[in-house]
Design a protein around this motif. Structure first.
Motif, PDB file in Angstrom:
ATOM      1  N   HIS A  12      33.205 -10.275  24.294  1.00 58.24           N
ATOM      2  CA  HIS A  12      31.783 -10.594  24.266  1.00 58.24           C
ATOM      3  C   HIS A  12      31.559 -12.056  23.915  1.00 58.24           C
ATOM      4  N   HIS A  55      28.491  -3.216  22.184  1.00 57.50           N
ATOM      5  CA  HIS A  55      27.527  -2.798  23.215  1.00 57.50           C
ATOM      6  C   HIS A  55      28.233  -2.535  24.544  1.00 57.50           C
ATOM      7  N   HIS A  56      29.515  -2.890  24.622  1.00 58.34           N
ATOM      8  CA  HIS A  56      30.278  -2.542  25.818  1.00 58.34           C
ATOM      9  C   HIS A  56      30.879  -1.143  25.709  1.00 58.34           C
TER      10      HIS A  56
HETATM   11 CU   LIG Z   1      28.683  -8.314  25.758  1.00 59.09          CU
END
Ligand SMILES: [Cu+2]
Ligand code: HEM
Lengths: 644, 214
Positions: free
Chosen positions: A347, A396-397
């Motif tokens: 990220h 969030h992945h």
């Molecule tokens: Cu991300």
């Protein structure tokens, strides 16, 4: 590590000493030497493996997987770097022999051939980076067109599923690790020392090493197509434990990422030291151009986060070749561990892939609107805000990966928070444009195109950041649309903007404005044609990374495929424009855009050592239209009037 | 170096001529009191610490987060050679003092002290690596014997690799020291590997407590 400022040892060559003996052509650094040192180092690596296996009594002694891994992916590349001469100076230094202190023999390019040699000039290295990454961009784009051909119609046409997955994975990997990230490093390499008023980077030889590790990484990714079982086929995310059970091509990914990662850590470290220790007098942090700020924050991200992807790839490889069980559940391993470690890098990595672009856009927008950047300090602070928040959102992945439930809401909230500093930047660009005198030349068109597409990508990001929507949209083409709006419409557009913007400075020549505009419009239109329909496809439920799909998706996929082919063709216009203009374009003035930052105050292309004397910085970098404002004073003539 | 063209070359033939530059680069302005090479080493160490961070994360997952984690560490019937590792800890901590002694010596221009300090440090570091290799041979389990072994070999192996890198840097410094380099004014080449060596040492203490003691 030897810095340009460090006083060299008292044992350096003195003017009276006899000149060093000239070496035979096979001993001089370069391709000829590399052509025998590389195989030699392959053999060394091979016999290390063989000797160890023989000693331990393992069968077979010649285990080709290990040999290719150690000899082909570790020692042979080191031999290549050695042959090219990347380590020559250091080896002299290490052995305590006399070194020619800072002889600058490998500084500056005097013919096109010099770009193919080891060079320590940041401007040459910048161009080397850009040309190399452009090659990988074309290669990655070619792979995309191959699998878009397969996806144009439902049913299986050209490839089997494993090959298809290999094409998709290699496409993303090339684009991310050896195009976008290093292309930004290339632009920054060229521009940042000039902007700071520094004669070079802090560690010029380390800079050369960083560059030369890049072709190694790219070559490994491409070479995976030759491996038995085909290229790595687990996506650029390469999730374990699947990745540790794949054919051997997977290891090319694991090791390629290590080379690319080492390269980007070394560059980032170099940028940080340069920015901290080599600013011109008067260049306080609050007078640095935003491109410098952007690369400062990006470099911090790289130094802190990149070791995590190195770790994750080591674990996957160990699970495979040493039968460890970091991620294999039956033996006490923790399957989700891979995703946590990987996304803790990846990220932040999406910001590594876009923050330098933010910097480029700030330069371009301000110059071509003839207005100071709106909220300069807030622009810098929001970069820091993104830097900090970037480390708090990785999961969030993993909303649908089966991770701990309690992690979902905090991760959703922190993800949505990142939209705040990002939004600040967008509004600040818009406010800079407001009532400006807009000059719609090619770099500016790409900057405006960037803002519009990046906003769409940011919005789809906010959608998938919301857990309920993501449960529906995850692993569909909606995510593919999101990625491409932020990475192509975002990062790649900024790279084009930067390339056009600094092209006159890099080459001393102007590009063809008409072809540039044609390139922009063709890219912009076909980009949207290619990627916008993916939003619908995704919401309808078409899964990503699958070679075949239900017939109902056929029409839109045909549109996407056609769009992607024209998009690919538009790159030809760009390449033609660059090559022809570089060779025969009209000579550029030193400051064609009337910009205030320091790189535009020296000749185009800049002198080998950038400045006769280090400039004195006296004001902010963006005071366009402010009467009497100056950013820097150079010896031999003050700054040209840079007001509209 | 007369064969180097004097002026900034145009990048492609035909570009316009440059202003002639009669000398090398102008000395860079020093905008920070930090020394460039030392700062570079600290940033490199930050990056290295994060690499250890990734390995400790794996350790944390295997030992704490994983629902199938075992009660005892390491799971019966395996055991870690705590005593040997403790001796090794003592060796490495001592070597931190000897490298400190070496750098202090050269600051007083005492070259013999520098050489002695470097040699002793290198010997101690090599003893550490040798002990670790013997420990691996007798530890009674292999990389394939479960996640605890993955973590054990991962962390200690990563650390061993760092000891190796540190030793290489110190050996370079020693070669140069014996060839008469370094003085009270110029001793970066010892000081910076020294910083790295201290880092390797501190990292070992953390690895030792996480793997063997806790
Ligand atoms: Cu991300
Ligand atoms: C407002 C800002 C953003 C938000 C809220 C956001 C949110 C998200 C979320 C939640 C996902 C996971 C979707 C899923 O897999 O189900 C995702 C995926 C992704 N995002 Fe973003 N994003 C933002 C900006 C960016 C930017 C600026 C980039 C890159 C320049 C980026 C690159 C990616 C990539 C590459 C993926 C897909 C990773 C994969 O292959 O699975 N995003 N984004």
């Amino acid at each position: 590590m030897t810095s340009t400022t460090e006083p060299h040892s008292q044992h350096g060559l003195r003017p009276g000493d006899p000149p060093p003996r000239r070496r035979g052509i096979f001993m001089r650094p370069g391709y000829l030497r590399a052509s025998w040192v590389t195989p030699l180092f392959f053999l060394i690596g091979m016999y290390i493996v063989v000797a160890l296996r023989a000693l331990a009594g393992w069968d077979p002694v010649y285990d080709w997987e290990y040999i290719v891994l150690i000899a082909g992916m570790v020692t042979a590349p080191i031999g290549f770097l050695l042959g090219m001469g990347v380590f020559d100076y250091w080896l002299y230094w290490i052995s305590g022999r006399p070194t020619v202190a800072d002889d600058h023999a490998s500084h500056g390019a005097y013919s096109w051939k010099d770009y193919f040699k080891v060079n320590t000039d940041h401007k040459v290295i910048g161009i080397q980076y850009l040309v190399t990454t452009f090659f990988f961009f074309v290669a990655g784009g070619f792979l995309a067109m191959l699998f878009r051909a397969e996806l144009a119609e439902p049913g299986m046409q050209f490839f089997d599923t494993q090959t298809f997955n290999g094409l998709v994975s290699a496409h993303a990997t090339l684009m991310i690790f050896v195009f976008i990230i290093p292309a930004f490093a290339g632009l920054a390499n060229f521009a940042v020392p000039l902007m700071l008023g520094a004669p070079d980077m802090a560690f010029p030889r380390l800079n050369a090493l960083s560059f030369w590790m890049l072709p190694v990484a790219g070559a490994l990714f491409l070479a995976s197509f030759l491996a038995p079982g085909g290229a790595f086929a687990t996506g650029w995310t390469s999730y374990a434990p699947l990745a540790s059970e794949q054919p051997f091509g997977q290891v090319f990914f694991n090791m390629g990422v290590q080379w690319a990662g080492a390269s980007s850590i070394a560059t980032a470290l170099n940028f940080l030291v340069t920015i901290i220790t080599m600013r011109a007098p008067g260049m306080t942090f609050w007078r640095m151009p935003l491109l410098v700020w952007a690369n400062f924050t990006t470099s911090l991200l790289v130094v802190i986060a990149t070791p995590f992807i190195a770790g994750s790839q080591f674990f996957v490889m160990f699970d495979r070749v040493m039968h460890t069980s970091f991620f294999t559940p039956d033996n006490g391993g923790y399957v989700l561990g891979y995703q946590h470690i990987f996304w803790f890098y990846s990220h932040p990595a999406v910001y590594i892939m876009v923050l330098p672009g933010f910097g480029i856009i700030s330069e371009v927008i301000s110059v071509f609107s003839r207005k100071p950047i709106f909220g300069y300090r807030l622009m810098a602070v929001s970069l820091i805000g993104i830097l900090v928040l970037a480390f708090s959102v990785w999961a969030h992945h993993m909303f649908v990966a089966g991770m701990a439930d309690w992690l979902r809401i905090p991760m959703m909230i922190s993800t949505l928070l990142i939209a705040v500093p990002t939004g600040i930047k967008v509004f600040s660009w818009l406010a800079t444009l407001w009532e400006g005198k807009l000059h719609l030349s090619t770099p500016m068109l790409f900057a405006l195109g960037f803002i519009s597409t990046f906003v769409i990508g940011g919005l789809s990001g906010v959608y998938v950041a919301s857990v309920p929507i993501d449960i529906h949209a995850s692993d569909t083409y909606f995510v593919v649309a999101h990625i491409h709006y932020v990475l192509f419409g975002g990062s790649v557009f900024t790279i084009f903007a930067g390339l056009y913007y600094w092209f006159p400075k890099m080459t001393g020549r102007m590009f063809d404005e008409r072809l540039g505009k044609l390139h922009f419009w063709l890219t912009f239109v076909t980009f949207n044609l290619t990627f916008f329909p993916m939003h619908w496809l995704g919401l309808d439920g078409m899964p990503r990374r699958v070679a075949d799909y239900a017939g109902t998706y056929g029409a839109l996929n045909m549109v996407v495929s056609i769009g992607s082919f024209v998009l690919g063709a538009s790159v030809v216009i760009f390449a033609y424009n660059i090559v022809v203009s570089w060779a025969r374009g009209p000579v550029a003035e030193s400051n064609p855009w009337k910009a205030m930052t320091i790189e535009w105050q020296v000749s185009s292309p800049p002198p080998v050592f950038n400045f006769d004397e280090i400039p004195q910085v006296v004001g902010g970098p963006y005071e366009y239209g402010v009467p009497g404002a100056r950013h820097a004073v150079l010896r031999g003539g003050a700054l040209q009037e840079a007001h509209a | 170096m007369s064969d180097i063209p004097i002026s900034g070359g145009p990048h492609l033939a035909g570009s316009h001529p440059q202003e002639a530059i009669p000398h090398g680069p102008p000395p860079a302005n020093r905008s920070s009191r930090l020394d460039a090479a030392t700062l570079g080493m600290f940033l490199f160490i930050a990056s290295e610490a994060m690499l250890f961070g990734a390995f400790f994360t794996a350790y944390f997952f295997v030992r704490v987060v994983n629902p199938t984690a075992t009660e005892t560490w390491p799971p019966a019937p395996f055991e870690f050679p705590v005593f040997v590792a403790g001796v090794n800890t003592a060796i490495l901590v001592t070597s931190s003092f000897t490298i400190h002694w070496a750098t202090q010596a050269i600051k007083r221009n005492d070259r013999n002290g520098l050489r002695a300090g470097l040699v002793v440090t290198i010997l101690l570091g090599s003893a550490f690596l040798l002990t670790q290799a013997i420990e691996y041979a007798h530890v009674g389990f292999n990389t394939g014997d479960g996640a605890f072994a993955s973590v054990f070999f991962g962390l200690t192996g990563l650390h061993g690799a760092h000891v190796f890198v540190g030793l290489s840097l110190l050996t370079i410094a020693a070669v140069r020291a014996f060839r008469g380099h370094f003085s009270a004014e110029h001793h970066h080449g010892v000081e910076i590997p020294g910083i790295y060596w201290h880092f390797v040492d501190v990292m070992w203490i953390i690895v030792f407590f996480a793997v063997y003691v806790l």
